[in-house]
Scaffold this active site. Structure first.
Site, PDB file in Angstrom:
ATOM      1  N   ASP A 132     -13.860 -25.584  18.522  1.00  0.00           N
ATOM      2  CA  ASP A 132     -13.656 -25.309  20.260  1.00  0.00           C
ATOM      3  C   ASP A 132     -13.353 -26.610  20.558  1.00  0.00           C
ATOM      4  O   ASP A 132     -14.501 -28.110  20.187  1.00  0.00           O
ATOM      5  CB  ASP A 132     -15.501 -24.769  20.428  1.00  0.00           C
ATOM      6  CG  ASP A 132     -15.309 -24.718  21.579  1.00  0.00           C
ATOM      7  OD1 ASP A 132     -14.098 -24.547  22.141  1.00  0.00           O
ATOM      8  OD2 ASP A 132     -16.798 -24.422  22.016  1.00  0.00           O
ATOM      9  N   HIS A 133     -13.415 -27.122  21.818  1.00  0.00           N
ATOM     10  CA  HIS A 133     -12.910 -28.787  22.131  1.00  0.00           C
ATOM     11  C   HIS A 133     -13.032 -30.138  21.662  1.00  0.00           C
ATOM     12  O   HIS A 133     -13.576 -30.952  21.197  1.00  0.00           O
ATOM     13  CB  HIS A 133     -14.901 -29.025  23.326  1.00  0.00           C
ATOM     14  CG  HIS A 133     -14.949 -27.894  24.118  1.00  0.00           C
ATOM     15  ND1 HIS A 133     -16.193 -27.734  24.986  1.00  0.00           N
ATOM     16  CD2 HIS A 133     -14.785 -26.742  24.850  1.00  0.00           C
ATOM     17  CE1 HIS A 133     -16.038 -27.085  25.784  1.00  0.00           C
ATOM     18  NE2 HIS A 133     -15.373 -26.150  25.798  1.00  0.00           N
ATOM     19  N   TYR A 143      -8.891 -28.009  25.370  1.00  0.00           N
ATOM     20  CA  TYR A 143      -8.428 -27.015  24.226  1.00  0.00           C
ATOM     21  C   TYR A 143      -6.792 -28.002  23.950  1.00  0.00           C
ATOM     22  O   TYR A 143      -5.653 -27.219  23.963  1.00  0.00           O
ATOM     23  CB  TYR A 143      -7.846 -25.716  24.787  1.00  0.00           C
ATOM     24  CG  TYR A 143      -9.516 -24.925  24.588  1.00  0.00           C
ATOM     25  CD1 TYR A 143      -9.997 -24.023  24.009  1.00  0.00           C
ATOM     26  CD2 TYR A 143     -10.390 -25.025  26.197  1.00  0.00           C
ATOM     27  CE1 TYR A 143     -11.068 -23.745  23.574  1.00  0.00           C
ATOM     28  CE2 TYR A 143     -11.263 -24.491  26.053  1.00  0.00           C
ATOM     29  CZ  TYR A 143     -11.949 -24.113  24.916  1.00  0.00           C
ATOM     30  OH  TYR A 143     -13.086 -22.566  25.183  1.00  0.00           O
ATOM     31  N   HIS A 149     -22.844 -15.659  25.359  1.00  0.00           N
ATOM     32  CA  HIS A 149     -22.330 -16.899  24.386  1.00  0.00           C
ATOM     33  C   HIS A 149     -23.393 -17.738  25.278  1.00  0.00           C
ATOM     34  O   HIS A 149     -23.445 -17.193  26.643  1.00  0.00           O
ATOM     35  CB  HIS A 149     -20.627 -17.153  25.521  1.00  0.00           C
ATOM     36  CG  HIS A 149     -20.500 -18.682  25.304  1.00  0.00           C
ATOM     37  ND1 HIS A 149     -21.720 -20.378  26.109  1.00  0.00           N
ATOM     38  CD2 HIS A 149     -19.851 -19.108  24.796  1.00  0.00           C
ATOM     39  CE1 HIS A 149     -20.421 -21.123  25.866  1.00  0.00           C
ATOM     40  NE2 HIS A 149     -20.193 -21.099  24.604  1.00  0.00           N
ATOM     41  N   CYS A 197     -22.389 -20.553  19.698  1.00  0.00           N
ATOM     42  CA  CYS A 197     -21.713 -21.534  20.006  1.00  0.00           C
ATOM     43  C   CYS A 197     -22.391 -22.556  19.654  1.00  0.00           C
ATOM     44  O   CYS A 197     -23.397 -23.169  20.294  1.00  0.00           O
ATOM     45  CB  CYS A 197     -21.423 -21.223  21.208  1.00  0.00           C
ATOM     46  SG  CYS A 197     -20.924 -23.356  22.336  1.00  0.00           S
ATOM     47  N   HIS A 232     -19.041 -20.684  17.578  1.00  0.00           N
ATOM     48  CA  HIS A 232     -17.929 -21.772  17.754  1.00  0.00           C
ATOM     49  C   HIS A 232     -18.545 -22.565  16.914  1.00  0.00           C
ATOM     50  O   HIS A 232     -19.421 -24.004  17.229  1.00  0.00           O
ATOM     51  CB  HIS A 232     -18.047 -21.954  19.158  1.00  0.00           C
ATOM     52  CG  HIS A 232     -17.097 -21.046  20.243  1.00  0.00           C
ATOM     53  ND1 HIS A 232     -17.631 -21.244  21.647  1.00  0.00           N
ATOM     54  CD2 HIS A 232     -16.459 -19.747  19.981  1.00  0.00           C
ATOM     55  CE1 HIS A 232     -16.865 -19.919  21.906  1.00  0.00           C
ATOM     56  NE2 HIS A 232     -17.015 -19.263  20.805  1.00  0.00           N
TER      57      HIS A 232
HETATM   58  C1  DNO Z   1     -15.463 -23.266  27.169  1.00  0.00           C
HETATM   59  C2  DNO Z   1     -15.695 -22.286  26.645  1.00  0.00           C
HETATM   60  C3  DNO Z   1     -16.013 -21.066  27.423  1.00  0.00           C
HETATM   61  C4  DNO Z   1     -16.638 -19.945  27.222  1.00  0.00           C
HETATM   62  C5  DNO Z   1     -17.627 -18.718  28.036  1.00  0.00           C
HETATM   63  C6  DNO Z   1     -17.710 -17.256  27.492  1.00  0.00           C
HETATM   64  O1  DNO Z   1     -15.044 -23.818  26.735  1.00  0.00           O
HETATM   65  O2  DNO Z   1     -16.608 -22.198  25.244  1.00  0.00           O
HETATM   66  O3  DNO Z   1     -15.892 -21.235  28.842  1.00  0.00           O
HETATM   67  O4  DNO Z   1     -15.511 -19.371  26.549  1.00  0.00           O
HETATM   68  O5  DNO Z   1     -18.469 -19.198  28.223  1.00  0.00           O
HETATM   69  O6  DNO Z   1     -18.023 -16.793  28.230  1.00  0.00           O
END
Ligand code: DNO
Length: 388
Positions: free
Chosen positions: A348-349, A365, A240, A278, A305
């Site tokens: 995500d987010h 989340y 990531h 990501c 992501h």
């Molecule tokens: C946060 C996430 C990170 C991700 C880690 C993967 O929202 O995107 O915590 O899960 O970095 O190891």
């Protein structure tokens, strides 16, 4: 693309039946209660795998199998911890779970200064405020030489803030940066720990002698130990990116740019050494052009992501709407659907919408905010697929 969702296990307030209703296909999860460095047993893995299957879904991606701090800084315990990590991979491989996310960020995973930044439309978002972060670095951590990381103009603002900030706001800032955003993802500091700042400073000191090159070598060693098992079981390790993709707090960060990613993929040149693309993390760096990077790394990307950010002129950044911002997610979907069509994606987010804020979800989340983004991205995927 396969449509997945990050689910935090049986205690998650967002339940698997809810996810079925909104069109989620695969589940992204981890054994969050097992401390870093301990082996994930076949029993525990199968328990979660079966629970997900009973709800008509499947465990698609492990996010994350966390890498212990000592592996990153190359502590004495490295080989034992890597052996444990490999055993967890074997157990996951035996259970048929083959996409594994990890990161190699020292001490701190992702960084935000605000969890509830109000927007004019009534929703709220995560936010990174450069001045308040610099204040945390210079005045709360009192890190030696920290001022050098900020411009003189920024430092003037930081000094001003130091005169006006209340004790309450200071406590919220500390809690946000090193507790709330970290605790739920197997972070180093958990809610309830006494004196998080002292713990955090101790952790930072572990890296006093570790620069980018040393950290890279430790990652290379880690990956080269893992690859034989990954090859045997067909497991793809997906690193990531650093969030945000900059050097921070004097720590080395090695997954910030196309050059960094290229270095990692070449350092251990196995197809099982791959990437989590990501888009949110990478887009928070003005040096990153996301569509170019997606084209370049699509064949070694095994998970995405889909998230976007907007970087402001003062260096702050904010989570953008999933159809806007520097992530260029529509273009990314086109690229991945063409170059590597079956990889899982998750949004995500999400923003906080309606009563999300009262539910106590993990930061970033939310349910409604993520569901909205998930629907947006599902529409984009369907449209792009229809174009071919
Ligand atoms: C946060 C996430 C990170 C991700 C880690 C993967 O929202 O995107 O915590 O899960 O970095 O190891």
């Amino acid at each position: 693309m396969e449509k997945t969702w990050r689910w935090f296990g049986k205690n998650d307030k967002i339940t698997l039946p809810m996810l079925r209703q909104i069109g989620v296909e695969g589940i992204v999860t981890a054994l969050h209660d097992i401390p870093n460095g301990e082996i994930w047993s076949p029993e525990r893995i199968n328990d979660v795998k079966n629970y997900i299957a009973e709800h008509g879904l499947y465990w698609s991606v492990v996010e994350s199998l966390p890498v212990s701090e000592a592996i990153k800084y190359g502590g004495e315990d490295t080989d034992r911890l890597i052996a444990n990590y490999i055993q967890s991979l074997v157990n996951l491989g035996e259970a048929g779970i083959k996409t594994v996310v990890y990161n190699f960020m020292p001490v701190i995973d992702w960084i935000r200064t605000d969890l509830n930044y109000r927007l004019s439309d009534g929703t709220s978002s995560l936010y990174f405020d450069k001045i308040r972060f610099a204040y945390f670095d210079c005045y709360i951590l009192e890190r030696e030489g920290a001022e050098k990381d900020y411009t003189p103009e920024e430092m003037v603002k930081v000094h001003e803030l130091s005169k006006t900030i209340t004790e309450e706001k200071k406590a919220i800032l500390i809690d946000t940066i090193i507790v709330k955003t970290q605790g739920f993802i197997n972070g180093n500091i958990k809610s309830g720990d006494k004196n998080p700042v002292a713990i955090f400073k101790n952790l930072l000191s572990l890296y006093n002698e570790i620069d980018r090159n040393a950290l890279r070598e430790n990652l290379k060693y880690f990956l080269s130990q893992l690859m034989p098992v990954c090859e045997e079981y067909g497991i793809n390790m997906c690193i990531h990116p650093d969030d945000p993709p900059h050097q921070m707090l004097g720590l080395p960060r090695i997954v910030t740019s196309a050059g960094d990613i290229e270095w990692i993929l070449n350092a251990v040149n196995s197809p099982h050494n791959g990437l989590t693309f990501c888009a949110g993390s990478l887009s928070a760096g003005l040096h990153n052009n996301l569509p170019e990077m997606a084209k370049k790394f699509a064949s070694r990307t095994y998970f995405t992501h889909l998230r976007s950010t907007e970087v402001l002129p003062n260096g702050d950044f904010i989570e953008a709407d999933h159809l806007e911002g520097r992530g260029h997610l529509i273009e990314l979907v086109r690229i991945f659907e063409k170059e590597n069509p079956n990889i899982p994606m998750r949004v995500d987010h999400g923003r906080l919408m309606f009563d999300d804020a009262e539910k106590g979800y993990n930061p970033g989340y939310s349910f409604f905010g993520r569901m909205y983004a998930f629907a947006q991205m599902s529409g984009v995927i369907a449209t792009v697929k229809g174009e071919w």
